[in-house]
Design a protein around this motif. Structure first.
Motif, short mmCIF file in Angstrom:
data_model
loop_
_atom_site.label_atom_id
_atom_site.label_comp_id
_atom_site.label_asym_id
_atom_site.label_seq_id
_atom_site.Cartn_x
_atom_site.Cartn_y
_atom_site.Cartn_z
N LEU A 80 0.84 -1.19 0.00
CA LEU A 80 0.00 0.00 0.00
C LEU A 80 0.88 1.24 0.00
O LEU A 80 1.80 1.35 0.81
CB LEU A 80 -0.89 -0.01 1.25
N MET A 81 0.63 2.15 -0.94
CA MET A 81 1.37 3.43 -0.95
C MET A 81 0.34 4.54 -1.04
O MET A 81 -0.72 4.36 -1.64
CB MET A 81 2.28 3.48 -2.17
N THR A 82 0.64 5.68 -0.44
CA THR A 82 -0.30 6.80 -0.50
C THR A 82 0.45 8.11 -0.61
O THR A 82 1.67 8.16 -0.42
CB THR A 82 -1.18 6.89 0.77
N SER A 83 -0.29 9.19 -0.87
CA SER A 83 0.31 10.52 -0.90
C SER A 83 0.26 11.16 0.50
O SER A 83 0.62 12.31 0.65
CB SER A 83 -0.44 11.40 -1.90
N PHE A 84 -0.24 10.40 1.47
CA PHE A 84 -0.35 10.92 2.83
C PHE A 84 0.86 10.51 3.66
O PHE A 84 1.54 9.55 3.32
CB PHE A 84 -1.58 10.33 3.56
N GLU A 85 1.02 11.19 4.79
CA GLU A 85 2.02 10.70 5.73
C GLU A 85 1.36 9.58 6.54
O GLU A 85 0.16 9.64 6.84
CB GLU A 85 2.56 11.82 6.63
#
Ligand code: TNX
Length: 745
Positions: free
Chosen positions: A621-626
């Motif tokens: 899982l990767m996101t643009s959030f911290e």
């Protein structure tokens, strides 16, 4: 002796032959042979002017059924003797039965219904209607002559309070819908309607002194200062009741022996009020960064004298609209941090010599109590409001949290309405695959019916303070299930309400689930259909074994319909199931079944249990959030539960699932937020899929934060990216779930 035995035998055989199906079950019933014949020449005679509305009420059902206009007449001579063909409605306060009790005698010649009071006569009428053909509720022609089996019923309620609460603040239900709902409750001898009129998401009651409360606070979304939290963010929607509508609903309910108890939620759950009048909030600057500018503060400041002046005006005006002695003023889930951060509330606490904010709530509530007292009303509150220990004992407590909260309130001497969420919150799901909340449990009518005071630990002392029982429908999740229509409310309410009604009415020793179950799966189902109730059917039983799918209907007469594409849920137009279906394992996964019976409908049941048909390929899982340290992405990657992001989403933010091996699947569901509740999600957005491991193509838009994609045969998924297109959702984060993937075979 022999004769007596014979009479008993005849009576029992008669009662089982006629098998009374009344809901809630009467205290005593002695069916006899013979029939009363209702026809156009029958007359409704009553002995007291007070009963005129009831004679009219009964006529509304009987006239269309026999296709005639029955004569009604007030005769106040004493005693009245029934003449042939008459239905006598008699008010007799000296009747030896508790309040709301009645005796109903149906003989070949006449029907005599004697009630202890207005409510008693009303309850007797409801019983009488249940003795008639079930179509009586449809208010249409049945036959020019209708037979009603002879019987003698002596009946009275176990509790004086048998209530239902409807939350119209989160999702507005127009006045006509409320009246229709009240009608359906009344047929089950429910006698209190708790109307939850204000909450964080809406103010539904018109005020002449402060029109802005409803005119602004009745709508959210779009350009309204009341931001959407659940539901349809981009458009303005909602509504409120005019004072004429409120009076009309109250009067309509009163004819049906239902007292309407209003609720204005205080001092918490008041975000709407605070958007219309921001000056009611505590005096500090909120931290708006995490929620992208949404001010989520919701509690009235306890230290501002001007707040009590405003509330005096509001409450005093609302009091004039409701004749009930009781006025519910909330008191649940107050976010006390607001008071702890407010310099003025802190100063107040210091003066009180305490650092416990509950004392502030006590103070606030005592001021509200004074306002109510001045208006001749008694406060009712949610159970948390007694935690400060200072509330006056005349207050009535609604124990919602759990049984322990009800035991605490009754032990402390408060008159208590018992409504623990785990039994009586009808916003809870009825099975794992159905819509609704689950925080208090997932339960259907059988769990609700199983509530037993003694088993729950109520002693005789506790019972002295039990005023009765109530169920509740909270509507924050309703918006995603067809708002503005009461179909979903009814689906969640019935038949669970039938169980609540029987707990409130029938002595414990006369209750048995088997008996109840056969009544609600039998004739009562027809009654509910004739009452136009969109009730929940029990689901069909579906089995898949040795290449054959077999479905069994939940009750006699129910139809089973199915779909076989693995997408659409069955409707009344889907193919009818007529016998076992042959299917290989891959095909069986696509079959879904549903039971229908007139206005009733069940949940959709897959041919093979859902869990069996989900696959769990490994992914990153990767996101643009911290990443939030407390809620790491590994939770989702390991298919445990959901995780949260570190801040509110903004347009352009994304969540990406990269599969270790390309996935061959029939469907993949991606969910942001709570899947049963439109919150903590990407409000709008779209999904991109990579079918080659290099590039992404946009395939579809999100619907209420979620979407299911169905890749074409032969297409493997390397990765999926969910992209947000709206700034913020009003919450400090979003919830990310693992993908729900169904195998191709
Ligand atoms: C708790 S019950 C609440 C409501 C929610 C409900 C959802 C109560 C007094 N407070 O605000 O709508 O749970 O089930």
């Amino acid at each position: 002796m022999k004769l007596k035995l014979l009479t008993i035998c005849v009576l029992t055989s008669l009662s089982s032959a006629f098998g009374s199906t009344i809901v809630p079950k009467p205290v005593s019933e002695a069916p006899a042979s013979g029939k009363f014949r209702l026809s156009g020449s029958s007359e409704i005679i009553y002995n007291n002017e007070q009963l005129a509305p009831l004679a009219g009420y009964l006529k509304e059902y009987l006239d269309p059924a026999v296709g005639a206009t029955l004569t009604t007449e007030l005769r106040d001579e004493q005693p009245i003797k029934a003449k042939s063909g008459q239905i006598l409605l008699l008010l007799d306060p000296s009747l030896d039965t508790p309040a709301e009790g009645y005796n109903l005698k149906v003989s070949r010649q006449a029907v005599t219904l004697t009630g202890k009071d207005y409510g008693g006569v009303f309850n007797g009428i409801e019983t009488l209607l249940q003795l008639m053909p079930t179509e009586i509720y449809a208010k249409k022609f049945i036959a020019s002559k209708i037979n009603v089996g002879c019987t003698v019923i002596n009946d009275y309620p176990r509790f004086s309070y048998r209530g239902m609460m409807l939350d119209v603040a989160r999702t507005f239900v127009p006045a006509e819908g409320v009246k229709a709902y009240i009608d359906k409750l009344a047929h089950h001898k429910i006698n209190k309607f708790h109307w939850h009129l204000t909450d964080d998401e809406g103010w539904r009651i018109q005020l002449k002194s402060h029109p802005e409360m409803a005119e602004i606070g009745g709508f959210r979304g779009g350009d309204s200062p009341v931001k959407s939290i659940y539901g349809e963010w981009d458009k303005k929607y909602g509504g409120y009741y005019t004072q004429d509508e409120i009076r009309d609903v109250v009067a309509y309910a009163a004819v049906r022996n239902i007292e309407v108890i209003p609720e204005i939620e205080l001092p918490g759950h008041s975000r709407t009020a605070a958007r219309v009048h921001p000056e009611i909030l505590c005096d500090y600057t909120p931290d708006l960064t995490a929620t992208g500018g949404y001010d989520r503060r919701s509690a009235w400041c306890a230290s501002k004298e001007s707040n009590y002046e405003l509330l005096d005006e509001i409450i005093s005006e609302v009091c004039t609209l409701f004749p009930s002695k009781y006025f519910h003023v909330g008191g649940d889930e107050v976010v006390m941090e607001q008071w702890l951060t407010c310099p003025h509330c802190r100063a107040m606490m210091e003066e009180m010599g305490t650092d416990d904010p509950h004392r502030i709530e006590d103070y606030f509530m005592s001021r509200i109590e004074q306002i109510l007292k001045k208006n001749g009303k008694i406060p009712a509150v949610w159970n948390e409001a007694i935690n400060g220990g200072q509330l006056s004992k005349t207050t009535r407590v609604h124990g919602w949290k759990d049984v322990a909260a009800c035991l605490k309130a009754t032990s402390e001497g408060f008159s208590t309405i018992v409504m623990p969420g785990a039994y009586f919150y009808f916003d809870m799901r009825q099975s794992p695959i159905e819509a609704g909340h689950n925080w208090a449990g997932i339960f259907d009518v059988s769990k609700c019916y199983s509530f037993d005071f003694e088993k729950e630990g109520f002693t005789e002392e506790n019972m002295k303070n039990v005023a009765g029982v109530q169920a509740a429908f909270w509507s924050e999740a309703h918006i995603s299930n067809g708002a503005y229509s009461t179909d979903f409310v009814e689906y969640q309410t019935f038949p669970r309400l039938c169980a609540l009604a029987e707990i409130g009415w029938t002595p414990q020793e006369l209750r048995s689930y088997d008996d109840f179950n056969s009544r609600i799966r039998g004739q009562h189902q027809d009654r509910m259909a004739a009452m136009n109730i969109h009730f929940r059917m029990f689901p069909p039983t579906v089995e898949y074994k040795d290449g054959i799918i077999t479905a069994t209907a939940p009750s006699e007469g129910a139809e089973i319909r199915y779909t076989s594409d693995g997408k659409d849920i069955p409707t009344v137009d889907s193919p009818l199931y007529t016998g076992p279906i042959e299917a290989d394992t891959a095909a069986a996964l696509r079959y879904q079944f549903r039971a229908f019976y007139r206005t009733g409908v069940s949940a959709t049941v897959p041919a093979t249990p859902l869990a069996d048909s989900l696959i769990k390929p490994s992914f990153r899982l990767m996101t643009s959030f911290e990443e939030l340290e407390k809620s790491p992405y590994s939770i989702v990657e390991e298919y445990k539960t959901f995780c949260r992001t570190g801040r509110t989403p903004m347009s352009g933010d994304w969540v990406m699932y990269l599969f270790d091996e390309p996935v061959d699947c029939r469907s993949m569901q991606l969910i942001t937020g709570f899947w049963e509740l439109p919150a903590y999600q990407f409000i709008t957005g779209y999904v991109e899929v990579s079918y080659d491991g290099h590039s992404f193509e946009r395939v579809c838009d999100l619907d209420k934060g979620r979407i299911t994609i169905y890749p074409d045969e032969g297409k493997l998924i390397y990765g999926v990216r969910v992209v947000c297109t709206t700034d913020t959702n009003g919450y400090a984060n979003i919830f990310i779930h693992y993908p729900r993937i169904k195998p191709r075979k």
